[in-house]
Design a protein around this motif. Sequence first.
Motif, mmCIF file in Angstrom:
data_model
loop_
_atom_site.group_PDB
_atom_site.id
_atom_site.type_symbol
_atom_site.label_atom_id
_atom_site.label_comp_id
_atom_site.label_asym_id
_atom_site.label_seq_id
_atom_site.Cartn_x
_atom_site.Cartn_y
_atom_site.Cartn_z
ATOM 1 N N TYR A 155 1.057 -0.824 0.352
ATOM 2 C CA TYR A 155 0.422 -0.203 0.206
ATOM 3 C C TYR A 155 0.940 1.065 0.012
ATOM 4 O O TYR A 155 0.431 2.700 -0.499
ATOM 5 C CB TYR A 155 -0.780 -0.352 1.145
ATOM 6 C CG TYR A 155 -1.879 1.478 1.291
ATOM 7 C CD1 TYR A 155 -2.610 1.633 0.330
ATOM 8 C CD2 TYR A 155 -1.407 2.389 2.282
ATOM 9 C CE1 TYR A 155 -4.035 2.480 0.375
ATOM 10 C CE2 TYR A 155 -2.306 3.007 2.359
ATOM 11 C CZ TYR A 155 -3.250 3.363 1.765
ATOM 12 O OH TYR A 155 -4.067 4.820 1.753
ATOM 13 N N VAL A 156 1.765 1.058 0.483
ATOM 14 C CA VAL A 156 3.133 2.721 0.765
ATOM 15 C C VAL A 156 3.736 2.734 -0.998
ATOM 16 O O VAL A 156 3.636 3.699 -1.069
ATOM 17 C CB VAL A 156 3.860 2.197 2.062
ATOM 18 C CG1 VAL A 156 5.154 2.870 1.636
ATOM 19 C CG2 VAL A 156 3.199 1.733 3.266
ATOM 20 N N TYR A 157 3.570 1.414 -1.325
ATOM 21 C CA TYR A 157 4.327 1.208 -2.513
ATOM 22 C C TYR A 157 3.568 2.215 -3.794
ATOM 23 O O TYR A 157 3.560 3.301 -4.470
ATOM 24 C CB TYR A 157 4.297 0.329 -3.122
ATOM 25 C CG TYR A 157 5.056 0.704 -4.670
ATOM 26 C CD1 TYR A 157 6.804 0.422 -4.523
ATOM 27 C CD2 TYR A 157 4.192 0.151 -6.070
ATOM 28 C CE1 TYR A 157 7.385 0.778 -5.974
ATOM 29 C CE2 TYR A 157 4.853 0.457 -6.996
ATOM 30 C CZ TYR A 157 6.519 0.096 -7.301
ATOM 31 O OH TYR A 157 7.084 0.521 -8.679
ATOM 32 N N GLN A 158 2.750 2.081 -3.505
ATOM 33 C CA GLN A 158 1.304 2.091 -4.206
ATOM 34 C C GLN A 158 0.926 3.748 -3.964
ATOM 35 O O GLN A 158 0.645 4.952 -5.316
ATOM 36 C CB GLN A 158 -0.703 1.345 -4.266
ATOM 37 C CG GLN A 158 -0.233 0.274 -4.807
ATOM 38 C CD GLN A 158 -1.307 0.074 -4.751
ATOM 39 O OE1 GLN A 158 -2.815 0.047 -3.289
ATOM 40 N NE2 GLN A 158 -1.984 -0.810 -5.391
ATOM 41 N N TYR A 159 0.640 3.866 -2.644
ATOM 42 C CA TYR A 159 0.367 5.300 -2.156
ATOM 43 C C TYR A 159 1.537 7.067 -3.025
ATOM 44 O O TYR A 159 1.237 7.725 -3.400
ATOM 45 C CB TYR A 159 0.530 5.505 -1.173
ATOM 46 C CG TYR A 159 -0.695 7.146 -0.066
ATOM 47 C CD1 TYR A 159 -1.867 6.800 0.289
ATOM 48 C CD2 TYR A 159 0.607 8.266 -0.231
ATOM 49 C CE1 TYR A 159 -2.013 8.046 0.246
ATOM 50 C CE2 TYR A 159 -0.240 9.283 0.767
ATOM 51 C CZ TYR A 159 -1.694 9.613 0.567
ATOM 52 O OH TYR A 159 -1.357 10.404 0.956
ATOM 53 N N VAL A 160 2.939 6.411 -2.558
ATOM 54 C CA VAL A 160 3.745 7.209 -3.051
ATOM 55 C C VAL A 160 3.632 7.221 -4.506
ATOM 56 O O VAL A 160 4.171 7.776 -5.139
ATOM 57 C CB VAL A 160 5.231 6.561 -2.748
ATOM 58 C CG1 VAL A 160 6.669 7.735 -3.533
ATOM 59 C CG2 VAL A 160 5.458 6.551 -1.122
ATOM 60 N N LEU A 161 3.650 6.131 -5.179
ATOM 61 C CA LEU A 161 3.947 5.784 -6.614
ATOM 62 C C LEU A 161 2.521 7.186 -7.692
ATOM 63 O O LEU A 161 2.496 7.218 -8.209
ATOM 64 C CB LEU A 161 3.825 4.300 -7.423
ATOM 65 C CG LEU A 161 3.448 4.354 -8.662
ATOM 66 C CD1 LEU A 161 5.220 4.166 -9.334
ATOM 67 C CD2 LEU A 161 3.507 3.113 -9.422
ATOM 68 N N LEU A 162 1.647 6.839 -6.695
ATOM 69 C CA LEU A 162 0.196 7.626 -7.477
ATOM 70 C C LEU A 162 -0.062 8.772 -7.135
ATOM 71 O O LEU A 162 -0.262 9.985 -7.511
ATOM 72 C CB LEU A 162 -0.887 6.908 -6.974
ATOM 73 C CG LEU A 162 -1.298 5.233 -7.289
ATOM 74 C CD1 LEU A 162 -2.304 5.042 -6.809
ATOM 75 C CD2 LEU A 162 -1.405 5.886 -8.928
ATOM 76 N N ASP A 163 1.560 9.949 -6.562
ATOM 77 C CA ASP A 163 1.597 10.930 -5.870
ATOM 78 C C ASP A 163 2.657 11.169 -6.663
ATOM 79 O O ASP A 163 3.477 12.102 -6.192
ATOM 80 C CB ASP A 163 2.197 10.832 -4.200
ATOM 81 C CG ASP A 163 0.961 11.636 -3.604
ATOM 82 O OD1 ASP A 163 -0.306 11.837 -4.291
ATOM 83 O OD2 ASP A 163 0.412 11.689 -2.338
ATOM 84 N N LEU A 164 3.512 10.722 -7.208
ATOM 85 C CA LEU A 164 5.255 11.043 -8.297
ATOM 86 C C LEU A 164 4.553 12.568 -8.995
ATOM 87 O O LEU A 164 5.635 12.681 -9.066
ATOM 88 C CB LEU A 164 5.078 9.643 -9.132
ATOM 89 C CG LEU A 164 6.156 8.954 -8.189
ATOM 90 C CD1 LEU A 164 6.372 7.628 -9.011
ATOM 91 C CD2 LEU A 164 7.164 9.334 -7.104
#
Length: 443
Positions: free
Chosen positions: A248-257
């Motif tokens: 979930y952390v990975y998804q969250y950061v990726l989608l904020d790039l």
Amino acid sequence: MKRARDVLNRPFAPRYLKLILQGAVVGLITGCVVSLFRWIIDHTLQILFVWYPYLNEHKLYLLPYILFLLCLSLILGKLLKKDTLDLVGSGVPQIEAVLLGQHHLKWWPILWKKFIGGLLVICPGLFLGREGPCIQMGGCVGLGLAKTTFKSEPDEQKLLLSAGVAAGLAAAFSAPLAGVLFLLEEITTSFKPKVWLTALSAALTADLMTLVFLGSTPSLFLKIAPTTKMIDLSVLLVLGICLGLLAYVYQYVLLDLDFLYSKIKFLPKRYHSVIPLLLTIPLGLFEPKILGGSHDFISYVIALSQNGQLWTKLLGLLGLFFVIRFVFSMVSYGASVPGGIFMPILVLGALLGCIFGLTLTHYGLIEPKQYLSIVLVSMAAYFGAIEKAPFTAIVLLTEMTGSLAQVFPLVFVTFVAYVVNELLGGRPIYTALREEMDFSTIK
């Protein structure tokens, strides 16, 4: 009373013969394109493993190499100028948008530009996967053949584009079943015979080309020793929960790039590649094997973690590697460049598996020979939770590593990680990326 001849189909007149043959042609061409793409990347990365130690001893060449990377960024910026939306990222969200009728793909310019653009950023060592460009290039091959050679109707054009997607992933990892499953689970979300038959035909012929040109060794071979002792269920449960949280952390950061990179005002979007390209230099000087997608790095950290060094020292080094890989994967993918996230995710999963495996072994919670099973399970679970494609994850890791180990831990941990990410609000990553691109507003 009806007899067999009244119920069965007429011999030698299968309903999907034409599509199966067309899919095979799509797979053959995709396999050739992807094999060349893989060969160039693999051999260039081997050069980097020699180049950076040399550069460490001959700092005089730093300035020319910086100028070389700046030139690569300039060339890439020119390539992206007219087709930025289609060329950035993995290409999977763009393919999904085409299949949903939200977007149109200019197959030929995207095919050759993705090929060259992917090489320009992956070969210097950015933390990007080859599979994203391979998937999009396969889709372009399928669409191009459907339009120009087969003169297919619009529905069949989409079908052959889908077959190209399966062929692209199959050739990228020498994993035909995973290629088809990814298409069905992640993109079409249906199991219609004409879809999977055409896709399987394409995936098999694409994989055949990789066997011919690149050999039959699994792309990430792990020699996992069989064991009759089952890993404790509570250990597997905790492992799955941790991997789900980190997914979930990975998804969250990726989608904020996109939001984070939008803060860079002094540099046009198509030249953002200069940032990660220049950052490859200190990373390469620190440890060249950390660069790239990277199959080599997974093998390196597994060998490193089994060499008998002090546990705390190994754990600290693996933790440092994880932070570097996570941060620079985000810096690489967010820089508006062609490249995928499959392999970077698998590398992170492997690092987590090494960290968990070492800890569990140190405290006697697993046997030493179960260590590699934990690494395999962690890669599958982390990938499956992020992609929201657990079946693809399980089959992909099985085909890539040439090993199934214990089936239950593999399935159980992947399932738990998936559910945890789902409960936190995670989404299928490519669907989320497509929605973020907002193709519905593009004419």
